[in-house]
Design an enzyme around this catalytic site. Sequence first.
Site, PDB file in Angstrom:
ATOM      1  N   LYS A 232      46.895  41.829  40.207  1.00  0.00           N
ATOM      2  CA  LYS A 232      45.969  41.998  39.198  1.00  0.00           C
ATOM      3  C   LYS A 232      45.935  43.612  39.179  1.00  0.00           C
ATOM      4  O   LYS A 232      45.867  44.233  40.007  1.00  0.00           O
ATOM      5  CB  LYS A 232      44.375  41.493  39.869  1.00  0.00           C
ATOM      6  CG  LYS A 232      43.387  41.051  38.717  1.00  0.00           C
ATOM      7  CD  LYS A 232      42.399  40.393  39.405  1.00  0.00           C
ATOM      8  CE  LYS A 232      41.301  40.110  38.376  1.00  0.00           C
ATOM      9  NZ  LYS A 232      40.119  39.645  39.178  1.00  0.00           N
TER      10      LYS A 232
HETATM   11  O1  G3P Z   1      36.706  37.543  37.494  1.00  0.00           O
HETATM   12  C1  G3P Z   1      36.082  38.683  36.881  1.00  0.00           C
HETATM   13  C2  G3P Z   1      34.645  38.427  37.507  1.00  0.00           C
HETATM   14  O2  G3P Z   1      34.420  38.657  38.843  1.00  0.00           O
HETATM   15  C3  G3P Z   1      33.521  39.389  36.703  1.00  0.00           C
HETATM   16  O3  G3P Z   1      32.465  38.835  36.753  1.00  0.00           O
HETATM   17  O4  G3P Z   1      29.833  38.355  36.578  1.00  0.00           O
HETATM   18  O5  G3P Z   1      30.892  40.437  37.540  1.00  0.00           O
HETATM   19  O6  G3P Z   1      30.835  39.932  35.100  1.00  0.00           O
HETATM   20  P1  G3P Z   1      30.712  39.314  36.398  1.00  0.00           P
END
Ligand code: G3P
Length: 217
Positions: free
Chosen positions: A83
């Site tokens: 990634k």
């Molecule tokens: O896959 C990306 C994710 O972990 C981000 O999620 O909820 O931190 O925006 P969030």
Amino acid sequence: MKFFVDTADVDAIRELHALGMVDGVTTNPSLILKSGRDILEVTKEICSFVEGPVSAEVVALTADEMIAEGRKLAEIAPNIAVKVPLTWDGLKTCKVLSGEGKMVNVTLCFSANQALIAAKAGATFISPFIGRLDDINMDGMDLIADIRQIYDNYGFDTQILAASVRSANHVTQCALVGADVMTAPPAVIKALASHPLTDKGLEQFMKDWAKTGQKIL
Ligand code: G3P
């Protein structure tokens, strides 16, 4: 639509994996921090039972260092997707590592143009963040739909991996607009089974069953 689980919590992944809900896993530096585990060790453990792609994120900021980190992460298992962030150096890294036959997930995507150049750089997956766009009063799902149309217009085979999925409704909308994959925290995936009418209906069935005085076993 494939389901990836967005966590480095091995027990949570195992629970969903047992139900056939885990087509892959995504992690990031924040999720590694939350797990309290060493990145190499926890990623290896995840890869020991998850057959699909397991994303492990580089943390360097220059292409040369990202490429070195990506190669090391890819040594963990054949199903590692390296990634990389959607920066110019991340795109250089994507081009080199995808040229070596490694899966690459380009993350932190917030625009259709970013998704377009990631596909041109050979990304296996593009990760547009829905919830974080919603957080700043933009429509994250519009971005998924725009990328779907652009990729279909030109036959790019980069898979749209909808990320920052925060709700059951996000999952439905991702499926409707044609995301190839969505990645969500375990709690969001488990919430897909919930419906208040299911709970209400079951409660009534249990009350009526008790009145019959019968037993099955
Ligand atoms: O896959 C990306 C994710 O972990 C981000 O999620 O909820 O931190 O925006 P969030």
